[in-house]
Design a protein around this motif. Sequence first.
Motif, PDB file in Angstrom:
ATOM      1  N   ALA A   1     -24.012 -49.850 -36.358  1.00  9.96           N
ATOM      2  CA  ALA A   1     -24.471 -50.953 -35.512  1.00  9.96           C
ATOM      3  C   ALA A   1     -24.214 -52.295 -36.194  1.00  9.96           C
ATOM      4  O   ALA A   1     -23.769 -53.251 -35.555  1.00  9.96           O
ATOM      5  CB  ALA A   1     -25.952 -50.786 -35.192  1.00  9.96           C
ATOM      6  N   ASP A   2     -24.479 -52.381 -37.491  1.00 10.81           N
ATOM      7  CA  ASP A   2     -24.209 -53.624 -38.232  1.00 10.81           C
ATOM      8  C   ASP A   2     -22.720 -53.947 -38.248  1.00 10.81           C
ATOM      9  O   ASP A   2     -22.329 -55.106 -38.115  1.00 10.81           O
ATOM     10  CB  ASP A   2     -24.723 -53.522 -39.672  1.00 10.81           C
ATOM     11  N   GLN A   3     -21.886 -52.928 -38.419  1.00 11.37           N
ATOM     12  CA  GLN A   3     -20.435 -53.153 -38.425  1.00 11.37           C
ATOM     13  C   GLN A   3     -19.950 -53.652 -37.070  1.00 11.37           C
ATOM     14  O   GLN A   3     -19.157 -54.589 -36.997  1.00 11.37           O
ATOM     15  CB  GLN A   3     -19.694 -51.871 -38.799  1.00 11.37           C
ATOM     16  N   LEU A   4     -20.425 -53.044 -35.988  1.00 13.55           N
ATOM     17  CA  LEU A   4     -20.026 -53.475 -34.650  1.00 13.55           C
ATOM     18  C   LEU A   4     -20.493 -54.903 -34.375  1.00 13.55           C
ATOM     19  O   LEU A   4     -19.763 -55.714 -33.812  1.00 13.55           O
ATOM     20  CB  LEU A   4     -20.582 -52.530 -33.586  1.00 13.55           C
ATOM     21  N   ARG A   5     -21.710 -55.221 -34.776  1.00 11.34           N
ATOM     22  CA  ARG A   5     -22.228 -56.569 -34.554  1.00 11.34           C
ATOM     23  C   ARG A   5     -21.420 -57.589 -35.330  1.00 11.34           C
ATOM     24  O   ARG A   5     -21.162 -58.692 -34.860  1.00 11.34           O
ATOM     25  CB  ARG A   5     -23.702 -56.652 -34.945  1.00 11.34           C
TER      26      ARG A   5
ATOM     27  N   GLY B   1     -30.489 -61.427 -31.719  1.00 13.95           N
ATOM     28  CA  GLY B   1     -31.027 -60.532 -30.691  1.00 13.95           C
ATOM     29  C   GLY B   1     -30.014 -60.266 -29.591  1.00 13.95           C
ATOM     30  O   GLY B   1     -29.875 -59.133 -29.122  1.00 13.95           O
ATOM     31  N   ILE B   2     -29.271 -61.302 -29.184  1.00 14.00           N
ATOM     32  CA  ILE B   2     -28.227 -61.125 -28.168  1.00 14.00           C
ATOM     33  C   ILE B   2     -27.144 -60.184 -28.712  1.00 14.00           C
ATOM     34  O   ILE B   2     -26.678 -59.283 -28.012  1.00 14.00           O
ATOM     35  CB  ILE B   2     -27.602 -62.483 -27.768  1.00 14.00           C
ATOM     36  N   GLY B   3     -26.747 -60.384 -29.965  1.00 17.83           N
ATOM     37  CA  GLY B   3     -25.727 -59.523 -30.573  1.00 17.83           C
ATOM     38  C   GLY B   3     -26.162 -58.072 -30.627  1.00 17.83           C
ATOM     39  O   GLY B   3     -25.381 -57.164 -30.324  1.00 17.83           O
ATOM     40  N   VAL B   4     -27.408 -57.824 -31.009  1.00 22.67           N
ATOM     41  CA  VAL B   4     -27.934 -56.456 -31.055  1.00 22.67           C
ATOM     42  C   VAL B   4     -27.959 -55.857 -29.654  1.00 22.67           C
ATOM     43  O   VAL B   4     -27.588 -54.696 -29.453  1.00 22.67           O
ATOM     44  CB  VAL B   4     -29.338 -56.433 -31.698  1.00 22.67           C
ATOM     45  N   ALA B   5     -28.361 -56.647 -28.653  1.00 25.74           N
ATOM     46  CA  ALA B   5     -28.395 -56.152 -27.278  1.00 25.74           C
ATOM     47  C   ALA B   5     -26.993 -55.808 -26.785  1.00 25.74           C
ATOM     48  O   ALA B   5     -26.798 -54.781 -26.116  1.00 25.74           O
ATOM     49  CB  ALA B   5     -29.036 -57.200 -26.365  1.00 25.74           C
ATOM     50  N   VAL B   6     -26.003 -56.629 -27.123  1.00 26.87           N
ATOM     51  CA  VAL B   6     -24.620 -56.366 -26.711  1.00 26.87           C
ATOM     52  C   VAL B   6     -24.107 -55.083 -27.357  1.00 26.87           C
ATOM     53  O   VAL B   6     -23.496 -54.238 -26.698  1.00 26.87           O
ATOM     54  CB  VAL B   6     -23.708 -57.567 -27.047  1.00 26.87           C
TER      55      VAL B   6
ATOM     56  N   TYR C   1     -23.044 -51.616 -25.484  1.00 27.25           N
ATOM     57  CA  TYR C   1     -21.732 -51.004 -25.698  1.00 27.25           C
ATOM     58  C   TYR C   1     -21.871 -49.530 -26.087  1.00 27.25           C
ATOM     59  O   TYR C   1     -21.154 -48.671 -25.576  1.00 27.25           O
ATOM     60  CB  TYR C   1     -20.965 -51.775 -26.772  1.00 27.25           C
ATOM     61  N   ILE C   2     -22.822 -49.238 -26.977  1.00 25.45           N
ATOM     62  CA  ILE C   2     -23.034 -47.849 -27.415  1.00 25.45           C
ATOM     63  C   ILE C   2     -23.489 -46.984 -26.234  1.00 25.45           C
ATOM     64  O   ILE C   2     -23.004 -45.865 -26.051  1.00 25.45           O
ATOM     65  CB  ILE C   2     -24.045 -47.794 -28.582  1.00 25.45           C
ATOM     66  N   LEU C   3     -24.413 -47.505 -25.434  1.00 22.17           N
ATOM     67  CA  LEU C   3     -24.860 -46.761 -24.250  1.00 22.17           C
ATOM     68  C   LEU C   3     -23.720 -46.559 -23.256  1.00 22.17           C
ATOM     69  O   LEU C   3     -23.579 -45.481 -22.662  1.00 22.17           O
ATOM     70  CB  LEU C   3     -26.025 -47.490 -23.574  1.00 22.17           C
ATOM     71  N   TYR C   4     -22.906 -47.581 -23.060  1.00 20.74           N
ATOM     72  CA  TYR C   4     -21.752 -47.485 -22.161  1.00 20.74           C
ATOM     73  C   TYR C   4     -20.788 -46.395 -22.634  1.00 20.74           C
ATOM     74  O   TYR C   4     -20.326 -45.575 -21.846  1.00 20.74           O
ATOM     75  CB  TYR C   4     -21.043 -48.838 -22.094  1.00 20.74           C
ATOM     76  N   LYS C   5     -20.519 -46.382 -23.951  1.00 17.61           N
ATOM     77  CA  LYS C   5     -19.621 -45.351 -24.505  1.00 17.61           C
ATOM     78  C   LYS C   5     -20.189 -43.953 -24.296  1.00 17.61           C
ATOM     79  O   LYS C   5     -19.464 -43.030 -23.926  1.00 17.61           O
ATOM     80  CB  LYS C   5     -19.404 -45.597 -26.003  1.00 17.61           C
TER      81      LYS C   5
END
Length: 150
Positions: free
Chosen positions: A101-105, A128-133, A137-141
């Motif tokens: 998650a940190d790498q993706l953010r 917070g916006i970055g974490v939500a995005v 993305y993870i849920l979408y995948k």
Amino acid sequence: ATARGVPDSVVQTEARSKAELERVVGTVKIARTEDFKIVAVSIYDNKPVHFLSSIHNTEVNMIETFRDVWDSSEQKKKEISFTRLNVIDDYNHNMNGVDIADQLREIYRFDGPWMRQRKWWWALFLWGIGVAVVNAYILYKKQCEAAKLL
């Protein structure tokens, strides 16, 4: 050298000589608070390594683990056993999700150097916006993989 948040009774100072390093390698110090249910652990490897954990408040112990290593004399991999703290083992096995998650953010980060000129709450808001995005993305995948779209 202090470790922020770690009690002074657990903090180990860095060895200054090779003889001192050989003497302190493997030293473990543990402190536990009854009221906060937090355990502080320090183990000396090449340098002191400090952990604070809220899930290991009942038991900290050494466990035997196994790893495949290359044996140059036999020219093949062989399994060796070694002991390490269960706190370290759990950290190594369960940190992957947070790290991804940190790498993706970090890759898709939209707040840049201009952030330093803003109010303090902007950094918190955009984090917070970055974490939500990233979570979206993870849920979408996961949804696409479940529907076999990807």
